[in-house]
Design a protein around this motif. Structure first.
Motif, PDB file in Angstrom:
ATOM      1  N   PRO C  68       0.831  -1.213   0.000  1.00  0.00           N
ATOM      2  CA  PRO C  68       0.000   0.000   0.000  1.00  0.00           C
ATOM      3  C   PRO C  68       0.866   1.266   0.000  1.00  0.00           C
ATOM      4  O   PRO C  68       1.745   1.411   0.843  1.00  0.00           O
ATOM      5  CB  PRO C  68      -0.804  -0.102   1.298  1.00  0.00           C
ATOM      6  N   VAL C  69       0.629   2.150  -0.962  1.00  0.00           N
ATOM      7  CA  VAL C  69       1.393   3.391  -1.056  1.00  0.00           C
ATOM      8  C   VAL C  69       0.601   4.501  -0.379  1.00  0.00           C
ATOM      9  O   VAL C  69      -0.586   4.675  -0.639  1.00  0.00           O
ATOM     10  CB  VAL C  69       1.692   3.737  -2.533  1.00  0.00           C
ATOM     11  N   GLU C  70       1.258   5.254   0.499  1.00  0.00           N
ATOM     12  CA  GLU C  70       0.595   6.334   1.218  1.00  0.00           C
ATOM     13  C   GLU C  70       1.117   7.679   0.722  1.00  0.00           C
ATOM     14  O   GLU C  70       2.281   7.792   0.342  1.00  0.00           O
ATOM     15  CB  GLU C  70       0.872   6.220   2.726  1.00  0.00           C
ATOM     16  N   GLU C  71       0.229   8.686   0.756  1.00  0.00           N
ATOM     17  CA  GLU C  71       0.682  10.048   0.489  1.00  0.00           C
ATOM     18  C   GLU C  71       0.632  10.801   1.803  1.00  0.00           C
ATOM     19  O   GLU C  71      -0.390  10.802   2.478  1.00  0.00           O
ATOM     20  CB  GLU C  71      -0.230  10.723  -0.543  1.00  0.00           C
ATOM     21  N   VAL C  92       5.979   3.928   1.058  1.00  0.00           N
ATOM     22  CA  VAL C  92       5.411   2.794   1.775  1.00  0.00           C
ATOM     23  C   VAL C  92       5.783   2.923   3.245  1.00  0.00           C
ATOM     24  O   VAL C  92       6.957   3.170   3.580  1.00  0.00           O
ATOM     25  CB  VAL C  92       5.953   1.471   1.187  1.00  0.00           C
ATOM     26  N   SER C  93       4.779   2.765   4.107  1.00  0.00           N
ATOM     27  CA  SER C  93       5.020   2.877   5.540  1.00  0.00           C
ATOM     28  C   SER C  93       5.937   1.744   6.022  1.00  0.00           C
ATOM     29  O   SER C  93       5.825   0.609   5.568  1.00  0.00           O
ATOM     30  CB  SER C  93       3.681   2.813   6.271  1.00  0.00           C
ATOM     31  N   LEU C 125      10.396   4.101  14.003  1.00  0.00           N
ATOM     32  CA  LEU C 125      10.114   3.725  12.614  1.00  0.00           C
ATOM     33  C   LEU C 125       8.693   3.184  12.462  1.00  0.00           C
ATOM     34  O   LEU C 125       8.251   2.930  11.340  1.00  0.00           O
ATOM     35  CB  LEU C 125      11.109   2.663  12.140  1.00  0.00           C
ATOM     36  N   LEU C 126       8.007   2.979  13.584  1.00  0.00           N
ATOM     37  CA  LEU C 126       6.707   2.308  13.547  1.00  0.00           C
ATOM     38  C   LEU C 126       5.559   3.278  13.823  1.00  0.00           C
ATOM     39  O   LEU C 126       5.771   4.455  14.089  1.00  0.00           O
ATOM     40  CB  LEU C 126       6.700   1.160  14.567  1.00  0.00           C
ATOM     41  N   ASP C 127       4.351   2.752  13.728  1.00  0.00           N
ATOM     42  CA  ASP C 127       3.133   3.509  14.047  1.00  0.00           C
ATOM     43  C   ASP C 127       2.959   4.759  13.187  1.00  0.00           C
ATOM     44  O   ASP C 127       2.651   5.853  13.684  1.00  0.00           O
ATOM     45  CB  ASP C 127       3.104   3.903  15.538  1.00  0.00           C
ATOM     46  N   GLY C 128       3.168   4.589  11.895  1.00  0.00           N
ATOM     47  CA  GLY C 128       2.884   5.689  10.970  1.00  0.00           C
ATOM     48  C   GLY C 128       3.830   6.863  11.107  1.00  0.00           C
ATOM     49  O   GLY C 128       3.472   8.002  10.804  1.00  0.00           O
ATOM     50  N   GLN C 129       5.050   6.601  11.562  1.00  0.00           N
ATOM     51  CA  GLN C 129       6.018   7.696  11.739  1.00  0.00           C
ATOM     52  C   GLN C 129       7.109   7.704  10.675  1.00  0.00           C
ATOM     53  O   GLN C 129       7.914   8.637  10.646  1.00  0.00           O
ATOM     54  CB  GLN C 129       6.699   7.580  13.105  1.00  0.00           C
ATOM     55  N   ALA C 130       7.188   6.651   9.852  1.00  0.00           N
ATOM     56  CA  ALA C 130       8.322   6.549   8.920  1.00  0.00           C
ATOM     57  C   ALA C 130       7.919   5.827   7.642  1.00  0.00           C
ATOM     58  O   ALA C 130       7.081   4.918   7.667  1.00  0.00           O
ATOM     59  CB  ALA C 130       9.482   5.815   9.589  1.00  0.00           C
ATOM     60  N   TRP C 131       8.538   6.246   6.535  1.00  0.00           N
ATOM     61  CA  TRP C 131       8.210   5.696   5.220  1.00  0.00           C
ATOM     62  C   TRP C 131       9.476   5.453   4.406  1.00  0.00           C
ATOM     63  O   TRP C 131      10.497   6.126   4.620  1.00  0.00           O
ATOM     64  CB  TRP C 131       7.328   6.685   4.441  1.00  0.00           C
ATOM     65  N   ILE C 132       9.391   4.532   3.454  1.00  0.00           N
ATOM     66  CA  ILE C 132      10.359   4.473   2.364  1.00  0.00           C
ATOM     67  C   ILE C 132       9.713   5.284   1.249  1.00  0.00           C
ATOM     68  O   ILE C 132       8.727   4.865   0.645  1.00  0.00           O
ATOM     69  CB  ILE C 132      10.624   3.025   1.900  1.00  0.00           C
ATOM     70  N   ALA C 133      10.246   6.499   1.009  1.00  0.00           N
ATOM     71  CA  ALA C 133       9.588   7.446   0.117  1.00  0.00           C
ATOM     72  C   ALA C 133      10.267   7.451  -1.243  1.00  0.00           C
ATOM     73  O   ALA C 133      11.495   7.418  -1.328  1.00  0.00           O
ATOM     74  CB  ALA C 133       9.642   8.846   0.721  1.00  0.00           C
ATOM     75  N   PRO C 148      16.662   6.315  -5.932  1.00  0.00           N
ATOM     76  CA  PRO C 148      15.244   6.017  -6.126  1.00  0.00           C
ATOM     77  C   PRO C 148      14.376   6.160  -4.868  1.00  0.00           C
ATOM     78  O   PRO C 148      13.236   6.541  -4.972  1.00  0.00           O
ATOM     79  CB  PRO C 148      15.233   4.548  -6.588  1.00  0.00           C
ATOM     80  N   ALA C 149      14.931   5.845  -3.691  1.00  0.00           N
ATOM     81  CA  ALA C 149      14.092   5.903  -2.491  1.00  0.00           C
ATOM     82  C   ALA C 149      14.914   6.282  -1.277  1.00  0.00           C
ATOM     83  O   ALA C 149      16.074   5.890  -1.154  1.00  0.00           O
ATOM     84  CB  ALA C 149      13.421   4.556  -2.255  1.00  0.00           C
ATOM     85  N   ARG C 150      14.298   7.062  -0.396  1.00  0.00           N
ATOM     86  CA  ARG C 150      14.951   7.436   0.839  1.00  0.00           C
ATOM     87  C   ARG C 150      14.048   7.100   2.014  1.00  0.00           C
ATOM     88  O   ARG C 150      12.838   6.931   1.849  1.00  0.00           O
ATOM     89  CB  ARG C 150      15.277   8.921   0.867  1.00  0.00           C
ATOM     90  N   LEU C 151      14.661   7.052   3.178  1.00  0.00           N
ATOM     91  CA  LEU C 151      13.864   6.945   4.389  1.00  0.00           C
ATOM     92  C   LEU C 151      13.267   8.326   4.674  1.00  0.00           C
ATOM     93  O   LEU C 151      13.895   9.349   4.391  1.00  0.00           O
ATOM     94  CB  LEU C 151      14.764   6.495   5.544  1.00  0.00           C
ATOM     95  N   LEU C 152      12.066   8.354   5.213  1.00  0.00           N
ATOM     96  CA  LEU C 152      11.436   9.607   5.628  1.00  0.00           C
ATOM     97  C   LEU C 152      10.954   9.438   7.067  1.00  0.00           C
ATOM     98  O   LEU C 152      10.064   8.638   7.331  1.00  0.00           O
ATOM     99  CB  LEU C 152      10.265   9.939   4.699  1.00  0.00           C
ATOM    100  N   VAL C 153      11.629  10.145   7.986  1.00  0.00           N
ATOM    101  CA  VAL C 153      11.248  10.117   9.413  1.00  0.00           C
ATOM    102  C   VAL C 153      11.119  11.572   9.844  1.00  0.00           C
ATOM    103  O   VAL C 153      12.012  12.122  10.493  1.00  0.00           O
ATOM    104  CB  VAL C 153      12.322   9.442  10.305  1.00  0.00           C
ATOM    105  N   PRO C 154      10.023  12.228   9.497  1.00  0.00           N
ATOM    106  CA  PRO C 154       9.982  13.692   9.627  1.00  0.00           C
ATOM    107  C   PRO C 154       9.981  14.205  11.061  1.00  0.00           C
ATOM    108  O   PRO C 154      10.294  15.380  11.266  1.00  0.00           O
ATOM    109  CB  PRO C 154       8.671  14.073   8.912  1.00  0.00           C
ATOM    110  N   HIS C 155       9.695  13.364  12.049  1.00  0.00           N
ATOM    111  CA  HIS C 155       9.673  13.916  13.416  1.00  0.00           C
ATOM    112  C   HIS C 155      11.075  14.033  14.011  1.00  0.00           C
ATOM    113  O   HIS C 155      11.238  14.560  15.102  1.00  0.00           O
ATOM    114  CB  HIS C 155       8.744  13.097  14.325  1.00  0.00           C
ATOM    115  N   LEU C 156      12.099  13.552  13.299  1.00  0.00           N
ATOM    116  CA  LEU C 156      13.487  13.724  13.749  1.00  0.00           C
ATOM    117  C   LEU C 156      14.225  14.604  12.740  1.00  0.00           C
ATOM    118  O   LEU C 156      13.785  14.754  11.599  1.00  0.00           O
ATOM    119  CB  LEU C 156      14.179  12.362  13.871  1.00  0.00           C
ATOM    120  N   TYR C 157      15.363  15.178  13.160  1.00  0.00           N
ATOM    121  CA  TYR C 157      16.164  15.968  12.215  1.00  0.00           C
ATOM    122  C   TYR C 157      16.398  15.149  10.953  1.00  0.00           C
ATOM    123  O   TYR C 157      16.545  13.928  10.981  1.00  0.00           O
ATOM    124  CB  TYR C 157      17.502  16.368  12.841  1.00  0.00           C
ATOM    125  N   PHE C 158      16.503  15.870   9.846  1.00  0.00           N
ATOM    126  CA  PHE C 158      16.424  15.224   8.541  1.00  0.00           C
ATOM    127  C   PHE C 158      17.633  14.345   8.216  1.00  0.00           C
ATOM    128  O   PHE C 158      17.582  13.581   7.264  1.00  0.00           O
ATOM    129  CB  PHE C 158      16.223  16.301   7.468  1.00  0.00           C
TER     130      PHE C 158
END
Ligand SMILES: Cc1cc2nc3c(=O)[nH]c(=O)nc-3n(C[C@H](O)[C@H](O)[C@H](O)COP(=O)(O)OP(=O)(O)OC[C@H]3O[C@@H](n4cnc5c(N)ncnc54)[C@H](O)[C@@H]3O)c2cc1C
Ligand SMILES: [Zn+2]
Lengths: 231, 86, 199
Positions: C68-71, C92-93, C125-133, C148-158
């Motif tokens: 499932p792909v999330e926006e 993907v979450s 990384l869990l509970d809707g906090q992180a994605w492979i974007a 092609p893809a990066r980790l996205l964990v926006p609640h921590l420094y980039f």
């Protein structure tokens, strides 16, 4: 402390700074300038020393990078008497010493001419090493030190200067416009068998390209020195 | 080297805060491929979040330097040897 | 002691209550890199999770994008002080990826093509906090931003949102990553201004 400033081009200004206990420096060395805002925020950038030291006064030439954090402030806003922190002199690789014999080829784009101008100025009266400078600029108005270089070509025996125009050339310039090409270096540089020491400086992309041309032309990698300004 | 923003000349100031000698004229041997490079000719990325100097041959990291408000951190793991002219 | 230079402010705009302390707003997307940009095609791209017991689970690009792909629309905060608000990503979450990985680990060490690493607690990384974007603002993620893809964990420094992500090791003991080894904070919460060790 800033003691004097004068414009070089529309985008570049020379700043004369007084630095207590300045020990003197070699042509090609730079300083790190540190700016601190009222709230403690700091930014550090490197600027080449443009001329031999005059006692405790040193010169840098800053070309404004649009959108940049430090260069527009230095080039436009820093006022006489304002204090900045200066660390230096720094670097020992991208330097030229007047006692070094042998021809020198200087290749620059934009503000990359600043440390090379320090070499040209250090040469005057101290060395007769043949110098050739090839400076790539966008338009005739962007020739930093243009007037002084033209005067020196007339007065300093053994100095040649060629400008390469990338956007707009003077009407009498037969080359026209365009980025530096191997033919430009063949026509206005030194052949590899003269064994010149080559100094290449400017925006990183330019330095990579120009250094590659010199190596492809047969210059010994040990005699091609580079300094990348970033960008 | 393609991709790097700067070269080792940029390290002169930060290294002058740590060493008495002018380290950018030193030769550094890459622990990865054994290539000998003048520090001034390393491929340098940064300055933020930190300075990362890589081998122009194999692009392994030779040196990393981070300045925090109260410390300077220097990692030279990737440098097998540093030869300073005297 | 540092000397204050009169009139110098740096590249900073007025405050916004969506900006963590010490951050300024930017509208472009600065590129910071610690090495050459790796060239990885989607065909050869894989993502591998390795558990503390050494078990591996690998996804190909096709397998990843079949999940499932999330926006998501999130704010991102770089430790070098820029922040961007309302950035739009598709990916993907990590929940979907870690779902069927057996593990009792508390920590994760994220790996990237090119050798970059960064560490964080597994629970971040869990509970809707992180994605492979793999898409940003409507376009495929460009190589300089981690494609092609990066980790996205926006609640921590980039810096925790590793570009060119290639896998995650699940660890019983915390292991510092590329910047965490060299003075940067182990956790990196922008709201608590955890930039450096000891913050
Ligand atoms: C050894 C050495 C010697 C040098 N000598 C000279 C010299 O003699 N003269 C000279 O003029 N320069 C010199 N430079 C270059 C100089 O140090 C600076 O890099 C230059 O002045 C640009 O600095 P800046 O702060 O204005 O730009 P920066 O703020 O560093 O930005 C550079 C570019 O990146 C973009 N950018 C970066 N970050 C962001 C962001 N967060 N948000 C938006 N945009 C961003 C800017 O728009 C700009 O185009 C030298 C460099 C070196 C390494
Ligand atoms: Zn190497």
């Amino acid at each position: 402390m800033l003691v004097e400033r004068h414009p070089e081009t529309a985008a570049a200004s020379t700043l004369v700074l007084r630095v207590a206990d300045w020990p003197g420096h070699l042509a090609g060395q730079h300083v790190d300038v540190r700016l601190t805002a009222e709230d403690g925020y700091q930014a550090v950038r490197s600027y080449s020393l443009a001329a031999p030291a005059d006692g405790d006064q040193v010169e840098v030439t800053v070309q404004r990078t649009d959108g940049g954090e430090v260069s527009p402030f230095l080039a436009d806003d820093l006022a006489d008497g304002d204090a900045v922190e200066v660390r230096g002199p720094l670097g020992g690789w991208f330097v030229w010493r007047p006692e070094t014999p042998g021809p020198v080829l200087l290749v620059a784009a934009g503000s990359g001419v600043v440390p090379l101008m320090a070499m040209v100025r250090a040469r005057a009266g101290a060395s007769r090493a043949p110098f050739r400078l090839v400076h790539s600029v966008r338009t005739p108005d962007d020739r930093i030190y243009g007037a002084e270089l033209r005067r020196r070509v007339a007065e300093d025996a053994g100095l040649d200067v060629t400008w390469i125009y990338t956007r707009k050339a003077p009407d009498e310039d037969r080359r026209g416009t365009g980025r530096l090409q191997p033919e430009d270096l063949a026509a206005h540089g030194w052949p590899p068998d003269f064994e010149p020491t080559c100094y290449v400086c400017g925006p990183t992309g330019f330095v990579e390209a120009a250094a590659a041309m010199l190596l492809a032309a047969g210059h010994d990698p040990d005699r091609v020195r580079t300094e990348r300004f970033g960008g | 080297m393609a991709g790097a923003t700067y070269d080792g000349n940029l390290l002169a100031g930060p290294l002058a805060e740590v060493f008495a000698a002018e380290v950018t004229v030193a030769h550094a041997r890459c622990a990865g491929c054994g290539r000998d490079s003048v520090v001034a000719e390393l491929a340098v990325y940064g300055p933020d979040p930190g300075l990362v100097a890589r081998c122009p041959g194999c692009s392994d990291v030779l040196l990393r330097l981070v300045r925090t408000p109260d410390a300077t951190w220097l990692d030279l793991r990737g440098t097998a040897a540093l030869r300073l002219p005297t | 002691m540092s000397i204050v230079t009169r009139g110098f402010r740096g590249r900073r705009e007025g405050a916004d209550d969506r900006l963590p302390p010490g951050q300024y707003l930017t509208h472009d997307f600065p590129v910071l890199s610690a090495g050459p940009t790796p060239v990885v095609s989607r065909d050869e791209w894989t993502f591998t999770v390795r558990s503390e017991g050494g078990e591996r689970r690998t996804w190909s690009w096709a397998e990843l994008t079949a999940l499932p792909v999330e926006e998501v629309t999130v704010d991102i905060h770089c430790v070098t002080r820029w922040s961007r608000l309302d950035t739009v990503w598709r990916g993907v979450s990590l929940d979907a990826l870690l779902e069927d990985v057996e593990s009792a680990a508390d920590f994760a060490l994220v790996h990237s093509h090119g050798g970059y690493t960064t560490n964080l607690p597994l629970e971040d990384l869990l509970d809707g906090q992180a994605w492979i974007a793999f898409e940003h603002d409507g376009d495929d993620l460009s190589p300089e931003h981690g494609g092609p893809a990066r980790l996205l964990v926006p609640h921590l420094y980039f810096w925790k949102s590793a570009k060119w992500v290639s896998g995650i090791d699940l660890l019983v003991q915390d292991e510092p990553g590329f910047w965490e080894q060299l003075g940067y904070h182990d956790y990196g919460d922008p709201w608590r201004e955890q930039r450096y060790q000891g913050d």
